[in-house]
Scaffold this active site. Structure first.
Site, PDB file in Angstrom:
ATOM      1  N   GLY A   1       0.809  -1.224   0.000  1.00 28.74           N
ATOM      2  CA  GLY A   1       0.000   0.000   0.000  1.00 28.74           C
ATOM      3  C   GLY A   1       0.839   1.269   0.000  1.00 28.74           C
ATOM      4  O   GLY A   1       0.367   2.334  -0.383  1.00 28.74           O
ATOM      5  N   SER A   2       2.077   1.162   0.446  1.00 29.55           N
ATOM      6  CA  SER A   2       2.916   2.354   0.630  1.00 29.55           C
ATOM      7  C   SER A   2       3.367   2.932  -0.712  1.00 29.55           C
ATOM      8  O   SER A   2       3.994   2.241  -1.523  1.00 29.55           O
ATOM      9  CB  SER A   2       4.129   1.956   1.487  1.00 29.55           C
TER      10      SER A   2
END
Lengths: 216, 221
Positions: A10-11
């Site tokens: 997700g980063s």
């Protein structure tokens, strides 16, 4: 030799690194590092990166963090030519300018709106939206003068910037006011090697997470 | 060599970082002051050079560039490749880049979040969490310096110049560096090694005065 890559899908900064690695054809061995479970605070992780951030890479004993520093390193070490990260001083400087712009202005201002909403239950702050839109306007201006963020060739600056822009898109930030960003974003999706796997899936995951937390 | 124009605001740490880099390289710099408090960065002539209206900005033979870290790496790349300030060795250079990003996104942003509201008179008290953010950042710097003379390798690099320019702003608003032994010793080494450090300190004093104008007591007791 593969490079160990400590990351969360997700980063956005992790996805910038993944896009650069795909473009270079460097295989990354992914080690998902769940910050919520404290996997970045184990003694082994701290030994590698005392600052306990992701992404971090370990290239045969050399550990490095800060996503954009990693992108620069990978491009210099594994680039077959210097298209992604030009060696010419002025061209390289523009790439750096865009990378620092992404980190210290664009992604920073994105985070100032959306992270307090996700992690602190804060309402959407109109003043912060205005600041982020100002940053989007700067990017739109850069892209009005060239096809890619730092000139007529795709560079690591585009990888870093599209990781940020796709994250803003995933949480539903309105990008339609920025026609050059819209055009460039479509080009990135079409052109970048491994875009779906390296960036789109993780950005969507981030958006789903945001929506589950904020609209619940 | 024609001189490089530096658009400069002395209280700004990034501006002082760019200027110290130029001084270390012995470059001929033509300084043009841009007073951010008087909103001079929005003058049409400046916006033509830098639509993002930030300082520092340089003009070098028609080439306009902003973001202090991009400027400093450019100056070394163009005028001082062999200086060691931005090493040619790939791993050393990558570690310098890592520390430059640390400066830009951690140390600088946290000190800025603490101080700038006082400069613009929008804050009256010092929030504990913001203060803790600064302490934590300086702790990280201290860890990075353990058993080392300089942040990267065994010589001074841009990593040191960037971080020390920023750290000066914490010290001038009352941060006691002696709490972090590695940082305190390194700070003293920077003082005696970096060319233009005294000139830098004048800008630091201006920064301190701007904060004190709205908050006379030190921010860190």
């Amino acid at each position: 030799m593969p490079v160990d890559f400590y990351m969360m899908p997700g980063s956005a900064p992790c996805r910038g690194v993944a896009l650069t690695a795909k473009a270079l054809g460097v295989p990354l061995v992914e080690h998902q590092t769940d910050l919520m479970k404290g996997e970045h605070m184990t003694p082994a992780y701290l030994k590698m990166n005392p600052q306990h951030t992701i992404p971090t890479i370990n290239d045969n004993g050399f550990s490095l963090w800060e996503s954009r520093a990693i992108q620069q390193y990978l491009a210099d070490k594994y680039g077959k030519n210097d298209d992604l990260y030009p060696k010419d001083a002025a061209k390289r400087a523009v790439v750096h300018q865009r990378l620092y712009f992404d980190m210290g202005t664009l992604y920073l201002r994105f985070g100032e709106i959306y992270y307090p909403m996700m992690f602190g239950g804060a309402p959407k702050d109109a003043e912060k939206v205005k600041k982020f839109d100002e940053a989007l306007g700067f990017l739109d201006g850069f892209l009005s003068e060239s096809k890619w963020a730092a000139g007529d060739k795709l560079t690591i600056a585009d990888h870093s910037l599209v990781a940020s822009i796709s994250t803003a898109d995933a949480v539903g930030h309105d990008l339609s006011k920025f026609p050059n960003i819209v055009r460039w974003y479509a080009d990135c999706k079409k052109t970048m090697v491994g875009y779906e796997e390296a960036n789109a899936a993780g950005a969507k995951g981030f958006g789903d997470w945001f929506n589950s937390v904020v609209k619940a | 060599m024609a001189s490089i124009v530096l658009y400069h605001f002395p209280p700004s740490a990034p501006c002082r970082f760019a200027l110290m880099t130029a001084r270390m390289l012995g470059l001929n710099v033509n300084i043009k002051l841009v007073n951010l408090l008087k909103k001079e960065q929005y003058e049409p002539e400046f916006l033509k050079i830098n639509p993002q209206h930030s300082v520092p900005t340089i003009t070098d033979d028609g080439f306009h560039l902003w973001e202090s870290h991009a400027i400093s790496t450019y100056l070394v790349g163009k005028y001082g490749r062999e200086s060691g300030l931005y090493p040619l060795d790939l791993k050393l250079r990558a570690s310098v880049d890592q520390q430059l990003y640390f400066d830009a996104v951690v140390l600088f942003q946290r000190i800025r979040a603490l101080c700038v509201p006082f400069i613009y008179g929008t804050a009256s008290s010092v929030p504990d969490d913001v203060k803790k953010g600064v302490v934590d950042a300086i702790d990280i710097l201290d860890t990075s310096l353990s058993n080392k003379t300089w942040l990267v390798g065994d010589k001074i690099t841009l990593a040191d110049i960037a971080n020390v320019a920023t750290l000066c702003n914490a010290e001038v608003v009352g941060y006691d560096l002696s709490k972090h032994r590695n940082v305190a010793d390194w700070f003293d080494r920077c003082k005696t090694t970096i060319k233009g450090f005294d000139e830098n300190l004048k800008g630091v004093a201006e920064f301190g005065a701007l904060v004190r104008a709205n908050h006379p007591a030190p921010l860190f007791p």
